[in-house]
Design an enzyme around this catalytic site. Structure first.
Site, mmCIF file in Angstrom:
data_model
loop_
_atom_site.group_PDB
_atom_site.id
_atom_site.type_symbol
_atom_site.label_atom_id
_atom_site.label_comp_id
_atom_site.label_asym_id
_atom_site.label_seq_id
_atom_site.Cartn_x
_atom_site.Cartn_y
_atom_site.Cartn_z
ATOM 1 N N ILE A 1 0.832 -1.207 0.000
ATOM 2 C CA ILE A 1 0.000 0.000 0.000
ATOM 3 C C ILE A 1 0.867 1.258 0.000
ATOM 4 O O ILE A 1 0.462 2.309 0.486
ATOM 5 C CB ILE A 1 -1.010 -0.018 1.164
ATOM 6 C CG1 ILE A 1 -0.307 -0.105 2.526
ATOM 7 C CG2 ILE A 1 -1.946 -1.202 1.024
ATOM 8 C CD1 ILE A 1 -1.285 0.020 3.711
ATOM 9 N N GLY B 1 1.712 -6.487 8.402
ATOM 10 C CA GLY B 1 2.033 -6.931 7.044
ATOM 11 C C GLY B 1 3.482 -7.340 6.841
ATOM 12 O O GLY B 1 3.765 -8.417 6.318
ATOM 13 N N ARG C 1 13.821 -6.558 14.341
ATOM 14 C CA ARG C 1 14.765 -6.381 13.225
ATOM 15 C C ARG C 1 14.161 -5.448 12.178
ATOM 16 O O ARG C 1 13.002 -5.589 11.796
ATOM 17 C CB ARG C 1 15.055 -7.745 12.605
ATOM 18 C CG ARG C 1 15.836 -7.661 11.312
ATOM 19 C CD ARG C 1 16.246 -9.038 10.836
ATOM 20 N NE ARG C 1 17.398 -9.512 11.585
ATOM 21 C CZ ARG C 1 17.673 -10.807 11.784
ATOM 22 N NH1 ARG C 1 16.855 -11.743 11.331
ATOM 23 N NH2 ARG C 1 18.745 -11.142 12.456
ATOM 24 N N LEU D 1 13.890 -4.616 8.546
ATOM 25 C CA LEU D 1 14.133 -5.390 7.334
ATOM 26 C C LEU D 1 14.788 -4.552 6.250
ATOM 27 O O LEU D 1 15.555 -5.056 5.437
ATOM 28 C CB LEU D 1 12.811 -5.976 6.824
ATOM 29 C CG LEU D 1 12.097 -6.893 7.823
ATOM 30 C CD1 LEU D 1 10.705 -7.259 7.322
ATOM 31 C CD2 LEU D 1 12.926 -8.155 8.077
ATOM 32 N N PRO E 1 16.084 -0.381 6.164
ATOM 33 C CA PRO E 1 16.037 0.914 6.854
ATOM 34 C C PRO E 1 15.422 2.031 6.010
ATOM 35 O O PRO E 1 14.906 2.998 6.573
ATOM 36 C CB PRO E 1 17.509 1.214 7.176
ATOM 37 C CG PRO E 1 18.314 0.233 6.429
ATOM 38 C CD PRO E 1 17.447 -0.921 6.053
ATOM 39 N N THR F 1 12.792 1.727 3.689
ATOM 40 C CA THR F 1 11.324 1.647 3.687
ATOM 41 C C THR F 1 10.785 1.803 5.115
ATOM 42 O O THR F 1 9.724 2.392 5.309
ATOM 43 C CB THR F 1 10.841 0.322 3.059
ATOM 44 O OG1 THR F 1 11.477 -0.761 3.722
ATOM 45 C CG2 THR F 1 11.170 0.271 1.585
ATOM 46 N N GLN G 1 8.122 4.679 6.503
ATOM 47 C CA GLN G 1 6.914 4.408 7.282
ATOM 48 C C GLN G 1 6.843 5.310 8.497
ATOM 49 O O GLN G 1 5.801 5.846 8.835
ATOM 50 C CB GLN G 1 6.906 2.941 7.742
ATOM 51 C CG GLN G 1 6.513 1.982 6.650
ATOM 52 C CD GLN G 1 5.138 2.322 6.124
ATOM 53 O OE1 GLN G 1 4.145 2.173 6.812
ATOM 54 N NE2 GLN G 1 5.079 2.803 4.908
ATOM 55 N N GLY H 1 6.243 -5.131 13.684
ATOM 56 C CA GLY H 1 5.651 -4.078 12.858
ATOM 57 C C GLY H 1 6.339 -2.749 13.069
ATOM 58 O O GLY H 1 6.951 -2.499 14.106
ATOM 59 N N GLU I 1 2.819 1.490 12.036
ATOM 60 C CA GLU I 1 1.907 2.322 12.816
ATOM 61 C C GLU I 1 2.573 2.927 14.039
ATOM 62 O O GLU I 1 2.087 3.909 14.594
ATOM 63 C CB GLU I 1 0.676 1.492 13.221
ATOM 64 C CG GLU I 1 -0.063 0.992 11.979
ATOM 65 C CD GLU I 1 -1.373 0.279 12.263
ATOM 66 O OE1 GLU I 1 -1.505 -0.279 13.368
ATOM 67 O OE2 GLU I 1 -2.241 0.283 11.383
#
Ligand SMILES: Cc1cc2nc3c(=O)[nH]c(=O)nc-3n(C[C@H](O)[C@H](O)[C@H](O)COP(=O)(O)OP(=O)(O)OC[C@H]3O[C@@H](n4cnc5c(N)ncnc54)[C@H](O)[C@@H]3O)c2cc1C
Ligand code: SF4
Lengths: 732, 316
Positions: A468, A511, A615, A617, A619, A621, A625, A689, A692
């Site tokens: 998304i 996700g 962790r 996955l 840095p 992206t 977020q 996650g 959020e």
């Protein structure tokens, strides 16, 4: 794959690809306009028609009649579909109010018709010709009024919790605070409007749409149409933002499908921006009451958080008290949620549902309490850290480093030397700083994937996971690359298609961790298949640099594929590690604001977030977020509010001119630091996650900074200048 | 949007005549306001007269030391014009405080003056609105009115005029030049150009059917510190909650026009006499007749505070 014991060392730990700052693999498609969003699909062989939706002009009541004769005769019109004509349909599992059908109107701008025409303009202009006669009914639209009659929602929602004896502990605490806070209704306001194209082929239908959760949509669409799920092919490979607004089936998909049936042509439907705020879901407003009691030394002895919100009948509360159940220590505690019936549009999940508004209140309350105690708010939070679920002390956190975030953040931000409220001024600016804790749970949903090794040595991943805008394509490619000993250039990722294995989807910040864990599981299968094909003992096989090695034998991966290729498919499923342990993510937000001494305009000057989220996955992206979420939190703190007309029952400012999200000029320097950590309880990826977390607590940090700048404490979001100027120094 | 026919006017007179002969015709300049309103069927012209190609896009000096600004001069070009920046800083600043770069590239001088209100109810054709549908009622009164007007309001309408540029034009005593369908010309001082809502909020200016704006004329520059203070919730790309356009002379006298508070740029010459005494004295006359709603009462204080800041800034 069943994940029921903590992860040990696995191929992901090599971190040759995972954890690296790899730019989005779909970035070029997006910057060159080749990434096809739902409305843009275009097959030159197909002749598309355009549907334009009509929304109800009342908030509650019934449709007596609809006159569509003029619309039907208008130029270019092919078909008109109306709700009364379609009749009542079965509602999907995930929607509270119906999407379409029947003569009942449950909220303003609920869809009541679709006009299908040769062009978009013809459909829009014909839609305006439809005349509707209603019988209006009185509705309830004002939460402040309705809270008096609010009830305890059903037990499934866990409305009440308690431990110890709050009343007694609060009554005897030497230092106490009690305040009420409000948060407004908010809109997702994602960039890409809801949009769908439907094309029927016999009794099967293909739908290109903008969905965060392919399988949920498919199931609910099948229920609505009363057809077998297998008859529906849903595709949503690119999504221009969702924030929860696209978690559940929406009316654009339903209308496209019905329109295509009526027009016997593929039909495109998008929701016009002014319809989105009232037709779809929104984050419901809350009224929250917080009470805290502590000893002189700052130890919390009593904490209570109650929240009132409203929703349509059969709806849900905004779970604003949930984080208070877990965030701070305190032996005596209670939380409660009460739900009022409102006839505003459906309230539902928006990014960090519950946590975002809950922390908007709680993290101001903590600031207020620290001040009463004469403690620094960072220190006060550290004193009340807990390593176990405070309501169920037998449940430890899997990993919790809130203290690390607060300390590192304070150091990097330059927190020490923060002045008293209203003490710092530069020219016309009152300057203040604020802190807020970030906290969001880590949720685990099953997630499946299929990986295929081709004889060209390329690994193709297929999963119905969605991207998304978050970077799913990239982290999934990194996961498969790491597992198979390749670079991301040798991995192709296909997402968002109902023909692919069902994934966790995108929501609740689950996700990234869940979908990559699903890809991990499928890759484990593929590795086994490769080893078996090559006659290797799978236990000691290494996948490196495009080679498969065992002892001193080394074979190119492509060779193992053979002419047919090899496939691995699996679904990650979760044991009870999230029940025996509380899995959560943590962070600390530090903000500096300037408030114009004359006008009360708040402008943010700098923002720092320190995150402890397992962790990381990727840095790049992950940072995107967090800064995106901080931006959203800035909107929540300063401008975003759906204005309710309590007479007519709708959100008045239903476009992006009236509903003000931050613009570039509002967002200053943003910095994000990730704690270097892993959480083996969370998944084989050891990630959690992040999507959020960045929103949680940031609005309160801004509110606290405004207080520090001005000495004016505002407890009603958004903190607009009209709430400040009464308390600012004279200028005239 | 309703279907419409379209023509390119060949001359100013032809444009005015074409519009006079057809009550459902409208001029289209940059289209940044009109097209949005047509999409929502708030405006439903059946004929559009494009007035972009008439050579009205120049800025020229007038014999008495002022400037004549062609109606089709884009907001961007006007804001960046050397003389405007030097001698009419208020105008340049007001323009740059409005909309966005893309919009200003398209928006014209005349279109900006004639842009319509941003009252949210005006934009929702399901809601009563006397300005959109005369006689249907005013939803903003008793409803969501945070943005709406506080002064010069009526029981029929409490909308504001949203233009930033118009505030500067009013403070600078600009004059709007027009041509009527019969070919006659007139010059309308900004003070008289926009109307208060009264019982006819749908009639927003003194322009007659088909009357066409050719230029806006600025008198010779008057110097002074020229300050435009736009107050809004977010830092950019938002209409003013209130704005203050002030021209303050070294002796403390000056002019002030206020935006976001009324159906027209709000200037009260009697209030200006109080400027040397400060913002409180000035604002109390400027907004003496204010009739705010519960939700926009703050604007009254805000005007005084923003004016105070502007006066302080002018003193340096
Ligand atoms: C997203 C957005 C944000 C905005 N923000 C701001 C802001 O912050 N501040 C601000 O001041 N404005 C703002 N605006 C409004 C903008 O300034 C106006 O849309 C613009 O100035 C209108 O000019 P135009 O040439 O495009 O007018 P058009 O849309 O072409 O015309 C507007 C009206 O003027 C009439 N007209 C045009 N020229 C003539 C003429 N010569 N004679 C007679 N009638 C004529 C037309 O018939 C029409 O009724 C914003 C607009 C948008 C879309
Ligand atoms: S204030 Fe004016 S524009 Fe707004 S609803 Fe009332 S009549 Fe319409």
């Amino acid at each position: 794959m069943q994940f029921d014991t903590p992860a040990t060392t696995n191929p992901i730990d090599q971190l040759k690809v995972v954890g690296k700052p790899i730019p989005r693999i779909d970035g070029q498609l997006k910057t060159t306009g080749r990434a096809m969003y739902a409305y843009e699909w275009h097959d030159p062989k197909l002749s598309y028609a355009y549907g334009y939706p009509v929304g109800a002009s009342i908030a509650k009541g019934r449709i007596n009649s609809m006159d569509v004769s003029a619309a039907k005769k208008a130029p270019g019109v092919i078909a008109v579909v109306t709700a009364p004509e379609i009749g009542d349909r079965k509602k999907g599992k995930f929607n509270t109010v119906k999407l379409f059908g029947g003569d009942e109107v449950q909220h303003y701008h609920q869809a009541i018709a679709l006009v299908v025409a040769e062009t978009f303009e013809q459909a829009r202009s014909a839609a305006a010709l439809i005349k509707v006669s209603y019988t209006e009914e009185k509705g309830v639209f004002d939460l402040k009024e309705a809270m008096k009659t609010a009830v305890k929602p059903d037990e499934k929602q866990e409305p009440d919790t308690k431990a110890g004896d709050f009343q007694a502990a609060f009554a005897s605490a030497p230092v106490t605070m009690e305040e009420t806070y409000t948060t407004p209704d908010q809109s997702h306001a994602m960039m890409e409007p809801h949009a769908s194209i439907a094309a029927w082929n016999g009794d099967a239908v293909s739908v290109w749409t903008s969905s965060q959760m392919i399988d949920w949509w498919r199931g609910d669409l099948a229920t609505f149409l009363d057809v077998d799920k297998e008859k529906i092919h849903l595709m949503s490979p690119f999504i221009g933002g969702g924030f929860g607004g696209k978690l559940f089936l929406r009316v654009d998909a339903v209308l496209a499908v019905l329109g295509a049936q009526a027009a016997k042509r593929p039909v495109k439907v998008t929701l016009p921006r002014p319809l989105i705020m009232n037709n779809t879901t929104h984050r419901p407003a809350t009224i929250q009451r917080i009470r805290i009691g502590a000893e002189e030394n700052g130890k919390i002895t009593a904490i209570a958080h109650e929240s009132w919100s409203g929703d349509q009948p059969e709806g849900q509360p905004e779970t604003a008290v949930n984080q208070t159940r877990l965030l701070y220590a305190g032996a005596n505690r209670m939380t409660a949620m009460r739900l009022a019936t409102l006839h505003l549009p459906e309230g539902n999940a928006m990014r960090a549902p519950g946590e975002a508004p809950g922390l908007m209140a709680l993290e101001i309350a903590i600031d207020e309490m620290a001040e009463k105690l004469g403690l620094d708010p960072v220190e006060f939070r550290i004193i009340n850290d807990t390593q176990v679920d405070p309501e169920k002390p037998e449940r430890p956190f899997s990993h919790r480093d809130l203290i690390g975030c607060l300390k590192l953040g304070a150091e990097k931000f330059g927190w020490t030397g923060r002045g008293k409220p209203g003490a710092r001024r530069e020219g016309n600016w009152l300057i203040g700083t604020g802190v807020g804790a970030a906290f969001r749970n880590n949720m685990l949903l099953p997630s499946g994937a299929r990986v295929r090794l081709g004889n060209d040595g390329v690994v193709t991943v297929e999963t119905d996971m969605t991207d998304i805008g978050t970077g799913s394509y990239t982290i999934i490619a990194q996961t498969a690359a790491e597992m198979m000993g390749l670079g991301v250039d040798k991995v192709a990722v296909h997402l968002g298609d109902s023909r692919f294995p069902v994934s966790a989807g995108s929501g609740g910040q689950f996700g990234a961790n869940c979908s990559t864990a699903g890809v991990y599981a499928a890759c484990v299968k593929l590795r086994e298949a490769v080893a078996q094909k090559l006659g290797f003992n799978s236990a000691d096989v290494a996948f490196e640099d495009g080679q498969v090695r065992s002892g001193n034998r080394s074979v190119p991966l492509s060779e193992a594929a053979g002419s047919e290729g090899l496939v691995g498919e699996d679904t990650i499923e979760w044991g009870d590690l999230d029940k025996t342990h509380q899995q959560s993510t943590f962070g600390a937000h530090f903000v500096e604001v300037g408030v114009d001494v004359a006008t009360g305009e708040t402008r943010i000057r700098r923002m720092l977030a320190v995150c402890a989220a397992g962790r990381i996955l990727n840095p790049i992206t992950a940072r995107s977020q967090v800064i995106g979420a901080m931006t959203m939190g800035a909107g929540g703190a300063l401008t975003e509010e759906l204005a309710v007309d309590t007479r007519r029952g709708f959100f008045v400012n239903h476009d992006l001119a009236g509903y003000e999200v931050p613009v570039h000029a509002d967002i200053p320097h943003q910095e994000v630091i990730f704690m270097d950590e892993t959480d083996p309880m969370s998944s084989p990826m050891k990630a959690k996650g992040i999507g959020e977390l960045g929103l949680c607590g940031v609005s309160a940090a801004i509110a606290n900074a405004i207080y520090n700048a001005t000495g004016v404490r505002v407890r009603e979001y958004p903190i607009t200048l009209d709430k400040l100027i009464g308390g600012l120094p004279d200028v005239a | 949007m309703r279907a419409f026919t379209y023509e390119r006017a060949s001359s100013v007179e032809a444009a005015a005549q074409a519009a006079a002969g057809n009550r459902e015709a409208k001029f289209i300049a940059g289209g940044t306001n009109l097209l949005d309103l047509m999409k929502l069927e708030i405006e439903t012209p059946t004929h559009l007269i494009d007035v972009n190609g008439l050579g009205l896009d120049t800025i020229e000096a007038t014999p008495d030391g002022g400037l004549r600004i062609g109606a089709m001069v884009r907001n961007t070009d006007l804001a960046s014009h050397e003389v405007v920046r030097r001698d009419y800083g208020l105008l340049s600043r007001a323009l740059l405080a409005g909309a966005s770069g893309q919009l200003r590239n398209k928006a014209t001088t005349s279109g900006n003056l004639l842009q319509r209100t941003r009252c949210p109810y005006f934009y929702d054709t399901n809601q009563p609105c006397n300005k959109r549908t005369p006689g249907s009622g005013c939803s903003a009164i008793g409803g969501y009115s945070r943005q709406n007007a506080v002064v010069g309001v009526s029981d029929a309408c409490i909308a504001t005029h949203p233009s930033d540029m118009a505030i500067a034009m009013r403070a600078l005593d600009a004059v709007v030049e027009t041509v009527k369908p019969d070919g006659s010309k007139r010059a309308i001082p900004m003070a008289d150009f926009h109307r208060l809502p009264g019982d006819t909020p749908h009639i927003e200016t003194v322009l007659e059917q088909g009357e066409f704006i050719t230029a806006v004329v600025l008198p010779a520059p008057i110097g002074g510190k020229q300050i435009y203070r736009k107050v809004r919730d977010r830092a950019s790309y938002a209409f003013a909650l209130i704005s203050v356009g002030a021209i303050i002379q070294p002796d403390g006298t000056g002019r002030v026009a206020v935006g976001g508070v009324a159906h027209k740029p709000w200037r009260v010459e009697a209030a200006e006499a109080e400027l040397p005494k400060g913002a409180r004295a000035t604002a109390s006359i400027l907004l003496a007749d204010a009739r705010p709603t519960e939700q926009n009462r703050f604007k009254v204080d805000l005007v005084e505070r923003a004016l105070g800041a502007a006066i302080a800034e002018a003193k340096g």
